[in-house]
Design a protein around this motif. Structure first.
Motif, PDB file in Angstrom:
ATOM      1  N   THR A 269       0.843  -1.195   0.000  1.00 31.95           N
ATOM      2  CA  THR A 269       0.000   0.000   0.000  1.00 31.95           C
ATOM      3  C   THR A 269       0.876   1.241   0.000  1.00 31.95           C
ATOM      4  O   THR A 269       2.042   1.196   0.402  1.00 31.95           O
ATOM      5  CB  THR A 269      -0.934   0.057   1.213  1.00 31.95           C
ATOM      6  N   ILE A 270       0.274   2.353  -0.457  1.00 31.08           N
ATOM      7  CA  ILE A 270       0.960   3.642  -0.445  1.00 31.08           C
ATOM      8  C   ILE A 270      -0.081   4.708  -0.140  1.00 31.08           C
ATOM      9  O   ILE A 270      -1.132   4.760  -0.787  1.00 31.08           O
ATOM     10  CB  ILE A 270       1.692   3.887  -1.784  1.00 31.08           C
ATOM     11  N   ASP A 271       0.212   5.546   0.851  1.00 32.83           N
ATOM     12  CA  ASP A 271      -0.783   6.554   1.211  1.00 32.83           C
ATOM     13  C   ASP A 271      -0.473   7.874   0.516  1.00 32.83           C
ATOM     14  O   ASP A 271       0.430   7.972  -0.320  1.00 32.83           O
ATOM     15  CB  ASP A 271      -0.884   6.693   2.733  1.00 32.83           C
ATOM     16  N   ALA A 272      -1.249   8.902   0.867  1.00 34.14           N
ATOM     17  CA  ALA A 272      -1.128  10.192   0.191  1.00 34.14           C
ATOM     18  C   ALA A 272       0.237  10.826   0.403  1.00 34.14           C
ATOM     19  O   ALA A 272       0.695  11.610  -0.427  1.00 34.14           O
ATOM     20  CB  ALA A 272      -2.228  11.127   0.667  1.00 34.14           C
ATOM     21  N   GLY A 273       0.877  10.489   1.499  1.00 34.92           N
ATOM     22  CA  GLY A 273       2.202  11.025   1.781  1.00 34.92           C
ATOM     23  C   GLY A 273       3.320  10.139   1.283  1.00 34.92           C
ATOM     24  O   GLY A 273       4.484  10.341   1.641  1.00 34.92           O
ATOM     25  N   ALA A 274       2.963   9.145   0.476  1.00 35.78           N
ATOM     26  CA  ALA A 274       3.917   8.203  -0.110  1.00 35.78           C
ATOM     27  C   ALA A 274       4.523   7.255   0.917  1.00 35.78           C
ATOM     28  O   ALA A 274       5.580   6.659   0.663  1.00 35.78           O
ATOM     29  CB  ALA A 274       5.022   8.932  -0.875  1.00 35.78           C
ATOM     30  N   TYR A 275       3.874   7.133   2.078  1.00 42.57           N
ATOM     31  CA  TYR A 275       4.310   6.115   3.035  1.00 42.57           C
ATOM     32  C   TYR A 275       3.885   4.755   2.494  1.00 42.57           C
ATOM     33  O   TYR A 275       2.739   4.571   2.094  1.00 42.57           O
ATOM     34  CB  TYR A 275       3.694   6.364   4.406  1.00 42.57           C
ATOM     35  N   THR A 276       4.811   3.798   2.510  1.00 50.02           N
ATOM     36  CA  THR A 276       4.533   2.491   1.918  1.00 50.02           C
ATOM     37  C   THR A 276       4.558   1.378   2.963  1.00 50.02           C
ATOM     38  O   THR A 276       5.205   1.484   4.010  1.00 50.02           O
ATOM     39  CB  THR A 276       5.565   2.158   0.826  1.00 50.02           C
ATOM     40  N   ASN A 277       3.848   0.318   2.609  1.00 49.83           N
ATOM     41  CA  ASN A 277       3.786  -0.866   3.477  1.00 49.83           C
ATOM     42  C   ASN A 277       3.790  -2.075   2.558  1.00 49.83           C
ATOM     43  O   ASN A 277       3.110  -2.069   1.519  1.00 49.83           O
ATOM     44  CB  ASN A 277       2.517  -0.841   4.323  1.00 49.83           C
ATOM     45  N   TYR A 278       4.564  -3.105   2.934  1.00 49.43           N
ATOM     46  CA  TYR A 278       4.693  -4.281   2.082  1.00 49.43           C
ATOM     47  C   TYR A 278       4.433  -5.560   2.865  1.00 49.43           C
ATOM     48  O   TYR A 278       4.762  -5.663   4.056  1.00 49.43           O
ATOM     49  CB  TYR A 278       6.106  -4.377   1.498  1.00 49.43           C
ATOM     50  N   ALA A 279       3.906  -6.552   2.171  1.00 54.49           N
ATOM     51  CA  ALA A 279       3.857  -7.900   2.721  1.00 54.49           C
ATOM     52  C   ALA A 279       5.285  -8.417   2.839  1.00 54.49           C
ATOM     53  O   ALA A 279       6.145  -8.108   1.994  1.00 54.49           O
ATOM     54  CB  ALA A 279       3.036  -8.805   1.821  1.00 54.49           C
ATOM     55  N   ASP A 280       5.535  -9.221   3.864  1.00 49.38           N
ATOM     56  CA  ASP A 280       6.893  -9.749   4.063  1.00 49.38           C
ATOM     57  C   ASP A 280       7.380 -10.529   2.849  1.00 49.38           C
ATOM     58  O   ASP A 280       8.577 -10.507   2.526  1.00 49.38           O
ATOM     59  CB  ASP A 280       6.923 -10.644   5.300  1.00 49.38           C
ATOM     60  N   SER A 281       6.461 -11.191   2.170  1.00 53.64           N
ATOM     61  CA  SER A 281       6.836 -12.059   1.060  1.00 53.64           C
ATOM     62  C   SER A 281       7.368 -11.293  -0.146  1.00 53.64           C
ATOM     63  O   SER A 281       7.994 -11.889  -1.024  1.00 53.64           O
ATOM     64  CB  SER A 281       5.643 -12.912   0.631  1.00 53.64           C
ATOM     65  N   VAL A 282       7.126  -9.990  -0.204  1.00 48.51           N
ATOM     66  CA  VAL A 282       7.567  -9.218  -1.383  1.00 48.51           C
ATOM     67  C   VAL A 282       8.586  -8.141  -1.044  1.00 48.51           C
ATOM     68  O   VAL A 282       9.100  -7.477  -1.949  1.00 48.51           O
ATOM     69  CB  VAL A 282       6.362  -8.583  -2.119  1.00 48.51           C
ATOM     70  N   LYS A 283       8.880  -7.967   0.231  1.00 43.99           N
ATOM     71  CA  LYS A 283       9.841  -6.937   0.628  1.00 43.99           C
ATOM     72  C   LYS A 283      11.191  -7.165  -0.045  1.00 43.99           C
ATOM     73  O   LYS A 283      11.688  -8.285  -0.088  1.00 43.99           O
ATOM     74  CB  LYS A 283      10.015  -6.937   2.146  1.00 43.99           C
ATOM     75  N   GLY A 284      11.749  -6.084  -0.569  1.00 43.16           N
ATOM     76  CA  GLY A 284      13.032  -6.168  -1.247  1.00 43.16           C
ATOM     77  C   GLY A 284      12.931  -6.552  -2.709  1.00 43.16           C
ATOM     78  O   GLY A 284      13.917  -6.453  -3.444  1.00 43.16           O
ATOM     79  N   ARG A 285      11.757  -6.992  -3.147  1.00 39.37           N
ATOM     80  CA  ARG A 285      11.574  -7.386  -4.554  1.00 39.37           C
ATOM     81  C   ARG A 285      10.582  -6.475  -5.275  1.00 39.37           C
ATOM     82  O   ARG A 285      10.741  -6.209  -6.461  1.00 39.37           O
ATOM     83  CB  ARG A 285      11.084  -8.835  -4.636  1.00 39.37           C
ATOM     84  N   PHE A 286       9.559  -6.037  -4.575  1.00 41.53           N
ATOM     85  CA  PHE A 286       8.512  -5.214  -5.182  1.00 41.53           C
ATOM     86  C   PHE A 286       8.627  -3.778  -4.664  1.00 41.53           C
ATOM     87  O   PHE A 286       8.985  -3.554  -3.504  1.00 41.53           O
ATOM     88  CB  PHE A 286       7.125  -5.735  -4.821  1.00 41.53           C
ATOM     89  N   THR A 287       8.260  -2.821  -5.531  1.00 40.26           N
ATOM     90  CA  THR A 287       8.247  -1.418  -5.138  1.00 40.26           C
ATOM     91  C   THR A 287       6.951  -0.776  -5.617  1.00 40.26           C
ATOM     92  O   THR A 287       6.641  -0.829  -6.816  1.00 40.26           O
ATOM     93  CB  THR A 287       9.438  -0.660  -5.732  1.00 40.26           C
ATOM     94  N   VAL A 288       6.228  -0.177  -4.692  1.00 33.32           N
ATOM     95  CA  VAL A 288       4.992   0.518  -5.039  1.00 33.32           C
ATOM     96  C   VAL A 288       5.269   2.019  -5.086  1.00 33.32           C
ATOM     97  O   VAL A 288       6.049   2.540  -4.291  1.00 33.32           O
ATOM     98  CB  VAL A 288       3.865   0.193  -4.030  1.00 33.32           C
TER      99      VAL A 288
END
Length: 116
Positions: free
Chosen positions: A50-69
């Motif tokens: 997820t990415i909020d209006a301030g560009a704060y992001t949150n990732y599932a552990d399974s995709v951290k380091g591989r995916f970028t939102v």
């Protein structure tokens, strides 16, 4: 109403990359949070990032380091750069938008298939 249209899915070999896009249109109340979810065969829909209006992001552990939102608020578009793809990333990927007034919207989904 809000419309979300995903694109960029496809078939890729393990280790490859894909970039998904989600274009939002309609009554876009801001601020809002956008996100990517996925549903694999026989699985429940799960959070990817997820990415909020301030560009704060949150990732599932399974995709951290591989995916970028990321998101472009001028173009009303959210992206998901997926690198080092694995067969277990195979799923239908859905775009989601929720605003501060409780509105929650989904796109129609785009298929991502990763072959081993």
């Amino acid at each position: 109403q809000v419309q979300l249209v995903e694109s960029g899915g496809g078939l890729v070999q393990a280790g490859g990359s894909l970039r998904l896009s989600c274009v939002a249109s309609g009554n876009l109340i801001r601020p809002n949070t956008m996100g990517w979810y996925r549903q694999g065969p026989g699985n429940q829909r799960e959070l990817v990032a997820t990415i909020d209006a301030g560009a704060y992001t949150n990732y599932a552990d399974s995709v951290k380091g591989r995916f970028t939102v990321s998101r472009d608020n001028v173009k009303n578009t959210m992206y998901l750069q997926m690198n080092s793809l694995k067969p277990e990333d195979t799923a239908v990927y859905y775009c989601n938008l929720r605003n501060a007034y409780g509105g929650k919207y989904w796109g129609q989904g785009t298929q991502v298939t990763v072959s081993s």
